[in-house]
Design a protein around this motif. Structure first.
Motif, mmCIF file in Angstrom:
data_model
loop_
_atom_site.group_PDB
_atom_site.id
_atom_site.type_symbol
_atom_site.label_atom_id
_atom_site.label_comp_id
_atom_site.label_asym_id
_atom_site.label_seq_id
_atom_site.Cartn_x
_atom_site.Cartn_y
_atom_site.Cartn_z
ATOM 1 N N VAL A 229 7.355 -4.316 6.177
ATOM 2 C CA VAL A 229 6.102 -4.158 5.423
ATOM 3 C C VAL A 229 5.239 -5.415 5.465
ATOM 4 N N ARG B 224 5.706 16.066 5.430
ATOM 5 C CA ARG B 224 4.320 15.755 5.774
ATOM 6 C C ARG B 224 3.508 15.479 4.513
ATOM 7 N N THR C 69 0.856 -1.187 0.000
ATOM 8 C CA THR C 69 0.000 0.000 0.000
ATOM 9 C C THR C 69 0.890 1.233 0.000
ATOM 10 N N GLN C 70 0.300 2.379 -0.250
ATOM 11 C CA GLN C 70 1.072 3.623 -0.189
ATOM 12 C C GLN C 70 1.655 3.816 1.207
ATOM 13 N N GLU C 71 0.906 3.430 2.222
ATOM 14 C CA GLU C 71 1.387 3.573 3.603
ATOM 15 C C GLU C 71 2.631 2.717 3.840
ATOM 16 N N LYS C 72 2.636 1.491 3.301
ATOM 17 C CA LYS C 72 3.806 0.627 3.466
ATOM 18 C C LYS C 72 5.006 1.171 2.693
ATOM 19 N N SER D 58 10.664 6.001 4.562
ATOM 20 C CA SER D 58 11.071 6.687 5.795
ATOM 21 C C SER D 58 12.242 5.974 6.459
ATOM 22 N N ASN E 259 5.534 4.358 2.046
ATOM 23 C CA ASN E 259 5.988 5.516 2.829
ATOM 24 C C ASN E 259 6.803 5.074 4.037
ATOM 25 N N LEU E 260 6.366 4.009 4.677
ATOM 26 C CA LEU E 260 7.093 3.477 5.827
ATOM 27 C C LEU E 260 8.487 3.028 5.411
ATOM 28 N N GLY F 91 4.222 12.214 3.117
ATOM 29 C CA GLY F 91 3.817 11.105 3.986
ATOM 30 C C GLY F 91 4.988 10.321 4.530
ATOM 31 N N ILE F 92 6.133 10.990 4.650
ATOM 32 C CA ILE F 92 7.320 10.332 5.205
ATOM 33 C C ILE F 92 7.778 11.089 6.441
ATOM 34 N N TRP F 93 8.598 10.431 7.255
ATOM 35 C CA TRP F 93 9.022 11.013 8.526
ATOM 36 C C TRP F 93 10.362 10.407 8.922
#
Length: 65
Positions: free
Chosen positions: A62, A43, A5-8, A14, A10-11, A46-48
């Motif tokens: 992931v 932000r 996913t996009q969230e994975k 990061s 981004n993780l 979506g990365i940190w």
């Protein structure tokens, strides 16, 4: 890769970019990027930053084995 996913992504981005880099004086690339373009850009992407001691570069990050 269908389960990424996009969230994975981004993780993973990061974590990869939070590795300490000798090229940047032992500063992570994400920190150098933040200094140049600002916190808002991170932000929006979506990365940190991830603390160096917590960086995980394994497939398990992931949810892969």
């Amino acid at each position: 890769m269908d389960d990424l996913t996009q969230e994975k992504v981004n993780l993973a981005v990061s974590h990869v970019n939070s590795m300490l880099r000798a090229k940047y004086g032992d500063v992570p690339a994400i920190e150098a990027f933040r200094r140049i373009v600002g916190e808002e850009a991170l932000r929006r992407l979506g990365i940190w930053p991830v603390p160096a001691a917590e960086v995980n570069l394994t497939p398990a990050l992931v949810g892969w084995k």
